[in-house]
Design an enzyme around this catalytic site. Structure first.
Site, PDB file in Angstrom:
ATOM      1  N   CYS A  21       0.463   3.411   3.115  1.00  0.00           N
ATOM      2  CA  CYS A  21       1.208   2.906   4.269  1.00  0.00           C
ATOM      3  C   CYS A  21       2.679   3.269   4.126  1.00  0.00           C
ATOM      4  O   CYS A  21       3.330   3.690   5.093  1.00  0.00           O
ATOM      5  CB  CYS A  21       1.042   1.391   4.369  1.00  0.00           C
ATOM      6  N   CYS A  59       0.841  -1.210   0.000  1.00  0.00           N
ATOM      7  CA  CYS A  59       0.000   0.000   0.000  1.00  0.00           C
ATOM      8  C   CYS A  59       0.871   1.253   0.000  1.00  0.00           C
ATOM      9  O   CYS A  59       1.657   1.471   0.927  1.00  0.00           O
ATOM     10  CB  CYS A  59      -0.920  -0.013   1.216  1.00  0.00           C
TER      11      CYS A  59
END
Length: 476
Positions: free
Chosen positions: A399, A396
């Site tokens: 993230c 991600c």
């Protein structure tokens, strides 16, 4: 200056047969290169340039000089030039281009060189797709080539007022006309009647984007043989990291129809976002005023918002959806496919069982929780110390964007009595995390108080250290 081959009737004066040597000399003194009263975008004049500029430079010079000579030459000479151009055009049209090989050749080329190559090869059969954001750099590069170029944009009917004003500014700055593509009114009406104006907040943005963006784009591309986009690899590392500088478009069809009928150029694919902005500032290019308000990636007004410290630029788009869904469908052919990706428990992610995606949030001050660990933390009603835990996925990009601030948080909280942890919540763990840990999208941050079994979900999109510390201090 754009030039076109003149026909014998226009190149030779009506009194040509009675002209004296002195009058001929005066014609020569005026000059052989005659500016046309309009720019010609004919197929013949475009193909004089040729598909591979480096290989055609000498040939092009010979033809342009011959074209100039037709202003004083006999009709037979003009016809010879016509035949020569026709021969060159046929050779170039029949030549097959291996775009995978060309992409490798241009991998380290500058955006200006790639833009020049694209415009030279396709002439009037190519256009720049302009979104009203920092991809205005494409228009600046096109202008710098000195070649004619076309620009189109998708007007979804739901853009910010600032974007519409920016379109007008760009048209005036470059003295161009942007061709706007609109969604089908009947399709929009049917969508709004059946699902309302903001259905995308409930069932995802794909249907609305398909009506307002993808189908209008398909219509625009059906009249072209190539298009130019502002895609960059760093815009969305999870989905765009393999964008080549040129390719056969895998998703849309061009003028000739069928697979392989459209070529897609991405001149800034290898350029970092900050370098784009350095270029815009250096060249004094006008920009959308939304950028000064915190917007980076700009789309429709209901689906775009400013990004905050610690956030990736694409996180301002469709923020209520999972990270992998943050694409509208215009570039679906460039999205990385994860069909073969498997998650090995709570460990690394393996593609085809081999290459591992590196884990993130690595620190001696940070605890890695497995499924049993997070379940035990959930069951405890009285903990020795409070915990803050991030639910994440290594792939991600959002993230990844907050990794630095979260690691700094772990260092700040070391020895303070607050534990900092992480739990990889994708793959087989995602359903559990959604049901038991309030996972909506990645990353999700939870605080487990000392004397409460239920964790508190961090409500803000701000992921800088100060904001995260304020959240911890309010609950510790």
């Amino acid at each position: 200056m754009a030039m076109a081959l003149a026909s014998p009737s226009t190149a030779i004066p009506a009194t040509r047969s009675n002209a004296s040597p002195s009058s001929m000399k005066s014609v020569l003194m005026i000059g052989g290169f005659q500016p046309l009263d309009r720019v010609s975008y004919s197929r013949r004049s475009r193909n004089v340039v040729g598909p591979v500029r480096a290989a055609m430079d000498g040939r092009r010079n010979e033809i342009v000089l011959a074209a100039a000579a037709t202003t004083i030459a006999a009709p037979s000479a003009a016809y010879e030039v016509e035949e020569e151009v026709k021969e060159v055009r046929i050779q170039e049209h029949d030549e097959e281009v291996d775009y995978e090989t060309l992409a490798k050749e241009l991998e380290n080329a500058s955006p200006l060189e790639i833009m020049d190559r694209a415009l030279a090869q396709f002439g009037n059969d190519i256009a720049i797709a302009f979104s009203g954001a920092e991809d205005v750099a494409l228009i600046e590069y096109a202008k710098l080539t000195g070649r004619p170029f076309k620009v189109f944009s998708l007007d979804t009917g739901r853009l910010n007022p600032e974007t519409y004003r920016f379109f007008d500014t760009v048209e005036k700055h470059y003295n161009i006309h942007i061709e706007y593509m609109f969604p089908d009114a009947v399709e929009v009406q049917a969508l709004v009647r059946s699902k309302g104006l903001f259905s995308f907040y409930e069932d995802g943005h794909q249907e609305c984007c398909r009506v307002r963006k993808v189908r209008p784009l398909r219509r625009a591309l059906s009249g072209l043989r190539a298009w130019i986009t502002g895609q960059r690899k760093d815009q969305s590392p999870g989905t765009r990291s393999e964008v080549p500088v040129v390719q056969v478009d895998p998703a849309f069809e061009g003028l000739d129809g069928g697979a392989g009928s459209l070529v897609k150029w991405n001149p800034v694919a290898n350029v970092k976002g900050n370098d784009i902005w350095n270029f815009l500032r250096t060249m004094d290019v006008p920009v959308n005023t939304l950028h000064s308000q915190g917007y980076i990636s700009i789309g429709c007004e209901p689906c775009t918002r400013p990004v905050l410290p610690g956030q990736h630029e694409r996180e301002g788009r469709w923020w209520w959806e999972d990270a992998k869904a943050k694409e509208c469908g215009l570039h679906k052919g460039n999205l990385k496919q994860d069909d073969s990706v498997q998650v090995n428990g709570n460990g690394g992610v393996h593609a085809n069982g081999s290459a591992m995606i590196p884990d993130i949030f690595q620190s001696q001050n940070l605890v890695t929780l497995n499924r049993a660990g997070i379940e035990n933390l959930l069951r405890l009603e009285n903990r020795r110390e409070p915990w803050i835990v991030v639910l994440y996925a290594p792939w991600c990009q959002f993230c990844q964007a907050m990794e630095a601030s979260y690691l700094e948080l772990a260092d700040v909280l070391a020895g303070s009595g607050v534990k900092v942890g992480k739990f990889q919540a994708d793959g087989d763990q995602k359903a559990f995390a959604q049901k038991e840990l309030q996972l909506g999208s990645f990353p999700t941050i939870l605080f487990f108080p000392k004397h409460s079994s239920r964790p508190v979900k961090y409500p803000s999109e701000k992921r800088d250290v100060d904001s995260l510390m304020a959240f911890v201090n309010a609950l510790r």
